[in-house]
Write an enzyme that holds these catalytic residues in place. Structure first.
Site, short mmCIF file in Angstrom:
data_model
loop_
_atom_site.label_atom_id
_atom_site.label_comp_id
_atom_site.label_asym_id
_atom_site.label_seq_id
_atom_site.Cartn_x
_atom_site.Cartn_y
_atom_site.Cartn_z
N GLY A 37 1.98 31.73 85.34
CA GLY A 37 2.69 31.37 85.97
C GLY A 37 1.84 30.48 87.17
O GLY A 37 2.25 30.30 88.10
N GLU A 38 0.49 30.84 86.96
CA GLU A 38 -0.25 31.07 88.89
C GLU A 38 -0.39 29.30 88.40
O GLU A 38 -0.70 28.64 87.37
CB GLU A 38 -1.13 31.85 88.13
CG GLU A 38 -1.16 33.28 88.81
CD GLU A 38 -2.12 34.17 88.72
OE1 GLU A 38 -3.83 33.69 88.77
OE2 GLU A 38 -2.53 34.70 89.64
N ARG A 95 14.92 21.96 107.31
CA ARG A 95 16.67 22.49 107.05
C ARG A 95 15.80 23.66 108.14
O ARG A 95 17.00 23.77 109.19
CB ARG A 95 17.17 21.23 106.42
CG ARG A 95 17.83 20.33 106.27
CD ARG A 95 18.52 20.38 104.80
NE ARG A 95 17.55 20.83 103.87
CZ ARG A 95 18.15 20.68 102.51
NH1 ARG A 95 19.49 19.98 102.43
NH2 ARG A 95 17.28 21.21 101.84
N GLN A 96 15.63 24.50 107.95
CA GLN A 96 15.66 25.44 108.49
C GLN A 96 14.17 25.42 109.65
O GLN A 96 13.36 26.27 109.84
CB GLN A 96 15.34 26.57 107.37
CG GLN A 96 15.45 28.48 107.93
CD GLN A 96 16.51 28.48 108.38
OE1 GLN A 96 17.44 28.41 107.85
NE2 GLN A 96 16.50 29.05 109.53
N HIS A 129 13.81 16.08 108.85
CA HIS A 129 14.81 16.28 109.37
C HIS A 129 14.89 15.67 110.48
O HIS A 129 15.90 15.51 111.31
CB HIS A 129 15.37 18.27 108.49
CG HIS A 129 16.64 18.07 109.26
ND1 HIS A 129 18.57 16.75 108.17
CD2 HIS A 129 17.13 18.99 109.70
CE1 HIS A 129 18.80 17.63 108.88
NE2 HIS A 129 18.68 19.23 109.89
N LYS A 192 30.58 17.17 111.22
CA LYS A 192 30.62 18.77 109.48
C LYS A 192 30.13 19.79 110.59
O LYS A 192 29.62 20.06 111.52
CB LYS A 192 29.34 17.60 108.83
CG LYS A 192 29.54 18.09 108.17
CD LYS A 192 28.10 18.34 106.79
CE LYS A 192 26.61 18.85 107.49
NZ LYS A 192 25.21 18.49 106.03
N SER A 223 21.47 16.98 99.36
CA SER A 223 21.23 18.00 98.31
C SER A 223 22.62 18.77 97.11
O SER A 223 22.56 17.78 95.76
CB SER A 223 20.95 18.74 99.05
OG SER A 223 20.49 20.45 98.31
N THR A 224 23.71 19.29 97.73
CA THR A 224 24.65 19.73 96.70
C THR A 224 25.55 18.24 96.34
O THR A 224 26.54 18.03 95.53
CB THR A 224 24.85 20.91 96.55
OG1 THR A 224 26.73 20.23 98.21
CG2 THR A 224 24.66 22.14 97.00
N GLY A 225 25.40 17.18 97.15
CA GLY A 225 26.15 16.10 97.37
C GLY A 225 27.56 16.80 98.52
O GLY A 225 28.47 15.47 98.18
C1 R5P Z 1 21.74 19.08 106.93
O1 R5P Z 1 21.77 18.25 108.11
C2 R5P Z 1 20.43 17.39 106.14
O2 R5P Z 1 21.71 16.31 107.03
C3 R5P Z 1 21.90 16.45 104.78
O3 R5P Z 1 23.48 16.27 105.64
C4 R5P Z 1 22.39 18.24 104.26
O4 R5P Z 1 21.08 18.20 103.39
C5 R5P Z 1 23.26 18.02 102.76
O5 R5P Z 1 23.53 19.04 101.99
P1 R5P Z 1 23.95 19.03 100.77
O6 R5P Z 1 24.88 17.70 100.00
O7 R5P Z 1 24.49 20.09 100.26
O8 R5P Z 1 26.03 18.73 101.65
#
Ligand code: R5P
Length: 296
Positions: A37-38, A95-96, A129, A192, A223-225
């Site tokens: 895995g390296e 994002r973190q 971000h 959101k 990411s997940t949508g």
């Molecule tokens: C977060 O603030 C980012 O700007 C995106 O809105 C977020 O990463 C989208 O993530 P997901 O598609 O999982 O909702």
């Protein structure tokens, strides 16, 4: 010219495009993973005395791609490169960017400190971000703005249809405004909230002026949508004629594509900072990156 563009295994072809725009030499790194895995990397040309630009995105597997970049940059320095510039089209961990809950790592700070400490002289990222995070690099770091490029495929539409650009959360507002300016369309936003433990997203109900309009939702990352699907359903519920999406980094993990389609989204445009699945229209960010490199 002494400039050499090196593509890591996650350059997604951008090193070739950038080098061709700049009219300079490019090579791809020799990369393999050992049975345990390296990671193994080798620079296939002599970099001594050269200004080296390493292009490496950090999509999944993020840690492997990051480590590969670190190995490459350190090797280039050891081997006598005159300067090492990193181009990271998609910067993982961005994002973190703060301690949301007590005890958490501020991941983007650690990553950027690490990159600087191994001798990366200059850093370029694409639509990170939050631009403010780049301060953690503690050196010359540039955020390449690609909103005009991302908006290009929507220009004709905006001249024939009643279009509204929608930011799915307040954080996406400034980005959506830049996009909207580029196609000369109005902009609105949603609010959101994300549960910091479960990751679940909810949207505060808000009246939008979307009736009979074509809505383009603009965000930096899918990411997940979940975020985009929620925003799309709000727009459609309030009478939008069609919903489309423009996003910079389309990570589209798991069943995200299905989620977006099921939410009624008709068109998805993204960039090549990460590889995208079929069904997504791709816009290349090579030209704005090359321009940013030239400006320096
Ligand atoms: C977060 O603030 C980012 O700007 C995106 O809105 C977020 O990463 C989208 O993530 P997901 O598609 O999982 O909702």
């Amino acid at each position: 010219m002494s400039l050499l563009v090196i593509g890591g295994s996650a350059a997604n072809g951008l090193h070739e495009e950038i080098a061709s725009i700049l009219g300079v030499e490019h090579v791809s790194v020799e990369y393999k993973v050992f049975p345990d895995g390296e990671s193994y990397v080798r620079l296939p040309v002599d970099v001594s005395g050269r200004d080296v630009v390493i292009v490496q995105s950090t999509y999944a597997p993020q840690d492997k791609h990051l480590l590969e970049l670190i190995l490459l940059a350190d090797a280039a320095n050891d081997l006598g490169a005159r300067s090492v510039t990193a181009v990271i089209p998609y910067l993982a961990y961005a994002r973190q960017d703060r301690r949301f809950r007590e005890g958490e790592a501020v991941s983007v700070k650690t990553v950027l400190k690490l990159l600087r400490s191994i001798g990366i002289d200059r850093l370029f990222v694409v639509e990170v971000h939050k631009e403010e995070s780049l301060v953690f690099f503690n050196g010359p770091a540039y955020n390449v703005n690609v909103m005009d490029k991302l908006a290009e495929p929507f220009k004709d539409l905006a001249s024939t249809e009643d279009v509204l650009v929608l930011a799915p959360d307040i954080g996406a507002r400034r980005r959506a405004e830049r996009f909207a300016r580029s196609i000369n369309a109005p902009v609105d936003y949603l609010e959101k909230r994300r549960d910091r433990v479960t990751g679940e997203v909810t949207v505060k109900p808000r009246e939008l002026n979307v009736k009979d309009k074509v809505v383009i939702i603009v965000d930096d990352i899918i990411s997940t949508g979940g975020t985009i699907a929620l925003a799309a359903s709000q727009a459609l519920k309030q009478g939008a004629k069609k919903v489309m999406v423009a996003c910079v980094h389309a990570l589209l993990v798991g069943n995200a594509m299905d989620k977006l389609r099921n939410a009624g989204i008709e068109r998805i445009v993204a960039t090549n900072t990460v590889p995208v699945p079929e069904g997504v229209e791709v816009v290349s960010v090579a030209e704005p990156i090359a321009r940013a490199l030239i400006e320096l």
